[in-house]
Design a protein around this motif. Structure first.
Motif, short mmCIF file in Angstrom:
data_model
loop_
_atom_site.label_atom_id
_atom_site.label_comp_id
_atom_site.label_asym_id
_atom_site.label_seq_id
_atom_site.Cartn_x
_atom_site.Cartn_y
_atom_site.Cartn_z
N LYS A 84 -20.85 5.51 -51.84
CA LYS A 84 -21.00 4.09 -51.54
C LYS A 84 -22.25 3.95 -50.68
O LYS A 84 -22.38 4.61 -49.65
N THR A 85 -23.18 3.08 -51.11
CA THR A 85 -24.44 2.92 -50.38
C THR A 85 -24.41 1.68 -49.51
O THR A 85 -23.49 0.85 -49.59
N PRO B 246 -19.22 -0.07 -45.97
CA PRO B 246 -19.02 1.36 -45.69
C PRO B 246 -20.02 2.22 -46.47
O PRO B 246 -20.28 1.96 -47.64
N VAL B 247 -20.57 3.22 -45.81
CA VAL B 247 -21.52 4.14 -46.42
C VAL B 247 -20.94 5.54 -46.30
O VAL B 247 -20.74 6.04 -45.19
N TYR B 248 -20.63 6.14 -47.45
CA TYR B 248 -20.04 7.49 -47.43
C TYR B 248 -20.20 8.17 -48.78
O TYR B 248 -20.58 7.54 -49.76
N GLY C 169 -18.82 10.66 -43.96
CA GLY C 169 -18.97 9.29 -43.51
C GLY C 169 -20.27 9.09 -42.78
O GLY C 169 -20.61 9.88 -41.89
N GLU C 170 -21.03 8.05 -43.16
CA GLU C 170 -22.33 7.80 -42.54
C GLU C 170 -22.32 6.57 -41.64
O GLU C 170 -22.74 6.65 -40.49
N ILE D 155 -16.94 9.37 -38.98
CA ILE D 155 -18.34 9.73 -39.21
C ILE D 155 -18.43 11.25 -39.30
O ILE D 155 -17.70 11.97 -38.62
N GLY D 156 -19.32 11.74 -40.15
CA GLY D 156 -19.52 13.18 -40.28
C GLY D 156 -18.80 13.74 -41.48
O GLY D 156 -18.25 13.00 -42.30
#
Length: 162
Positions: free
Chosen positions: A47-48, A55-57, A71-72, A78-79
């Motif tokens: 997901k951008t 969410p970005v991951y 997870g970004e 996160i991480g």
């Protein structure tokens, strides 16, 4: 002699500890790797970002019923994280993707619209591989497959409200 043996054992143990790696320093293939065996990635979902709080991951699901979640931004974790799925999960997901005729989808669904997140989904099924970039306008069936994979990391993505 006894002290020499104890000294050698201590050196060996210290050497073994030196090779221990923190999960955050490993890539997803290394985490999913089981006792030195190569573990094949079957599904990926990414997901951008958008202009907001999308969410970005990235999610990787492996043939050994394990997954990694990186997870970004705008996610609960996160991480890089990993977890084991119930036995047979990957086989069931593969069956579902085949029944949905995943390989008949186009490789890209685009639109001249700004500020939407992109979903990138891939399925590696034996000799067939397809990676789809879904920005806008994809069939509902594809959206449901994307959601099936996303549901596997719902707890990791969900941002907890305090």
């Amino acid at each position: 002699m006894k002290n020499l043996s104890l000294f050698c054992l201590t050196i060996l143990l210290l050497g073994a500890c030196k090779n221990t790696k923190n999960v955050t320093n490993l890539n997803s293939e290394q985490i999913a790797n089981n006792a030195g065996k190569v573990v094949k990635t079957i599904f990926t979902l990414e997901k951008t970002a958008c202009y907001g709080t999308c969410p970005v991951y990235q999610l990787n699901i492996f043939e050994n019923d394990s997954l990694t979640f990186a997870g970004e931004r705008f996610v609960g974790k996160i991480g890089l994280h990993s977890k084991k799925l119930a036995k047979g999960t990957v086989a069931q997901l593969s069956k579902t993707f085949r029944e949905a005729n995943f390989f008949a989808f186009k490789s890209s669904y685009e639109a001249n619209i700004s500020d939407l997140p992109t979903t990138i989904i891939a399925f590696n099924d034996e000799s067939k591989k397809l990676k789809i970039t879904d920005y806008h306008g994809s069939p509902e069936t594809l959206k449901k497959l994307e959601q099936l994979l996303a549901n596997l990391v719902a707890d990791e993505v969900q941002v907890k409200k305090e």
